[in-house]
Design a protein around this motif. Sequence first.
Motif, PDB file in Angstrom:
ATOM      1  N   GLN A  52      -4.152   6.644   4.886  1.00 18.83           N
ATOM      2  CA  GLN A  52      -4.830   5.825   3.870  1.00 18.83           C
ATOM      3  C   GLN A  52      -4.473   4.347   4.030  1.00 18.83           C
ATOM      4  OE1 GLN A  52      -3.405   8.012   0.404  1.00 18.83           O
ATOM      5  NE2 GLN A  52      -5.508   8.589  -0.102  1.00 18.83           N
ATOM      6  N   ALA A  61       0.832  -1.200   0.000  1.00 16.67           N
ATOM      7  CA  ALA A  61       0.000   0.000   0.000  1.00 16.67           C
ATOM      8  C   ALA A  61       0.868   1.253   0.000  1.00 16.67           C
ATOM      9  CB  ALA A  61      -0.932   0.000   1.207  1.00 16.67           C
ATOM     10  N   ILE A  81      -7.686   2.219   4.655  1.00 12.69           N
ATOM     11  CA  ILE A  81      -8.160   1.507   3.467  1.00 12.69           C
ATOM     12  C   ILE A  81      -7.679   0.062   3.448  1.00 12.69           C
ATOM     13  CG2 ILE A  81      -8.224   1.494   0.933  1.00 12.69           C
ATOM     14  CD1 ILE A  81      -7.640   4.487   1.005  1.00 12.69           C
ATOM     15  N   ILE A  82      -6.480  -0.183   3.946  1.00 20.17           N
ATOM     16  CA  ILE A  82      -5.902  -1.525   3.825  1.00 20.17           C
ATOM     17  C   ILE A  82      -5.848  -2.275   5.159  1.00 20.17           C
ATOM     18  CG2 ILE A  82      -3.890  -2.856   3.070  1.00 20.17           C
ATOM     19  CD1 ILE A  82      -5.364  -1.331   0.809  1.00 20.17           C
ATOM     20  N   PRO A 138      -9.537  -2.317   7.714  1.00 22.92           N
ATOM     21  CA  PRO A 138     -10.615  -3.185   7.213  1.00 22.92           C
ATOM     22  C   PRO A 138     -10.274  -4.675   7.357  1.00 22.92           C
ATOM     23  CG  PRO A 138     -10.223  -1.401   5.671  1.00 22.92           C
ATOM     24  CD  PRO A 138      -9.131  -1.323   6.701  1.00 22.92           C
ATOM     25  N   GLN A 139      -9.008  -5.027   7.117  1.00 21.04           N
ATOM     26  CA  GLN A 139      -8.632  -6.441   7.276  1.00 21.04           C
ATOM     27  C   GLN A 139      -8.577  -6.817   8.753  1.00 21.04           C
ATOM     28  OE1 GLN A 139      -5.487  -8.047   4.767  1.00 21.04           O
ATOM     29  NE2 GLN A 139      -5.593  -6.271   3.451  1.00 21.04           N
ATOM     30  N   LEU A 172       0.141   5.403  -1.103  1.00 24.59           N
ATOM     31  CA  LEU A 172      -0.875   5.783  -0.115  1.00 24.59           C
ATOM     32  C   LEU A 172      -0.183   6.387   1.109  1.00 24.59           C
ATOM     33  CD1 LEU A 172      -3.269   2.662  -0.205  1.00 24.59           C
ATOM     34  CD2 LEU A 172      -3.536   4.831  -1.389  1.00 24.59           C
TER      35      LEU A 172
END
Lengths: 259, 223
Positions: free
Chosen positions: B136, B127, B140-141, B144-145, B132
């Motif tokens: 971010q 990422a 974004i990465i 969420p995981q 990013l």
Amino acid sequence: MTEVSMAKDAVPAAGEPLVVLDNVNKHFGALHVLQDIDLTIARGEVVVVIGPSGSGKSTLCRAINRLEPIDSGRITLDGKPLPAEGRELAKLRADVGMVFQSFNLFAHKTVLQNVTLGQVKVRKKDKAAAETSARALLDRVGVGNQADKYPAQLSGGQQQRVAIARALAMEPKVMLFDEPTSALDPEMINEVLEVMQQLARDGMTMVVVTHEMGFARSAANRVVFMADGQIVEETTPDQFFTNPRSDRAKDFLSKILHH
Amino acid sequence: MDIISDYDTQILDAFWVTVKLTLLSGLFSLIWGTLLAAMRVSPVPLMRGFGAVYVNVIRNVPLTVIIVFCSLALADVFGVTMGAQGNFDALYFRLAVLGLSAYTAAFVCEALRSGINTVPVGQAEAARAIGLSFTQVLTIIVLPQAFRSVVGPLTNVLIALTKNTTVAAAIGVAEAALLMKEMIENEAQLLLISAIFALGFIVLTLPTGLFLGWVGKKVAVKR
Ligand SMILES: Nc1ncnc2c1ncn2[C@@H]1O[C@H](COP(=O)(O)OP(=O)(O)OP(=O)(O)O)[C@@H](O)[C@H]1O
Ligand SMILES: [Mg+2]
């Protein structure tokens, strides 16, 4: 090879330096992983980095997009020194594509989302334009029909090709490949190498850490041999594989050739 | 069974307060806990330090002390009104939400942090490599995981929170436990009353647990 030189001619000011490492040093604690590295990569050039395990090849690659900060020396991209932090650094990284040994596709995103994400979030393209170019890139690397799958549903070779498409989507000035085929089953290595070969023919500037001699011979302009954090030898692929000068290189080649 | 018909609306009202306490505190603790987790992995030492101190202090103080502190210190001593202008029911309800959220956030943070540790470093590196920014990469990465891998632990936090809302009775919030205490004082049917309230809580938590268990399986990240 004629195609390579044609592509090179098409690039304006071929031979002009794009990535320059000047007296770069890096330590991990007491370990001196990069020792006085001087390396210039010209626009459109394909450089293969080769060397024994632990010699600092990955660290060299990672230093070029500053995933690994250096202790001293200078690295410039397109004439500008790498920024240290923040927005500027993020912008630089967008200009340097990176392909990892373990693919590192975003596991919770579909293949298409993997390739559009950076375009939308970093390049600020609108979603439709990003999808159009993502689909074109996925077609180009031969996985266009996998766009809606998740990375875990793809084979290693397919995942690595998506990773290449993800990096290309940023329209980078240079692509770094860190052993892109060494995590792959043998039957998938070629599909990835072919994509890389095509990229080289299209004139992309590439730094490739690999032990794939076939690729080095057919696509590389130059081979850089590293050992113990130093660049020991720097020459053409033919010269390197048939007539290495240093003992370290001879020793290393005899090991990879005879196994 | 007269007791049920005598108290039916009161029981429902009390459990409705319990549900509201749970949902509001759950929401706020999720937000605050996520921010705390972000602080704990941030590159800024001051933020990391604040996150660590907050979590370790709050986790080790009994909830009752936190709730009573909210009521006595904030409201009675410092005159915090939380926008409740003289409406004491609203004021103490809001203070209870504040205390529950502050407390539960520490557990949300720790659950989430263990989730962040399950995300391979390569995800964040890839990422960063496409340009990013830190925020971010996180939003974004990584997060969420991380969330997908801790639905189970977060469910446990939510169930604990549901039961912890009973502590709000200590500052007079009219939730289930307060009504239970009142009923036990007024009626001579200790076992029945306890059973009604125990059942009430099971009705709230059991389906939540089953539903979120299913959600957890569905959103799990395949690697
Ligand atoms: N983050 C790190 N912390 C400490 N030491 C490290 C770190 N990363 C790499 N090293 C060490 O630095 C040296 C060079 O590592 P590097 O990964 O660059 O080698 P490499 O040439 O890519 O090797 P390989 O062929 O095994 O990938 C190795 O000895 C390695 O153990
Ligand atoms: Mg390596």
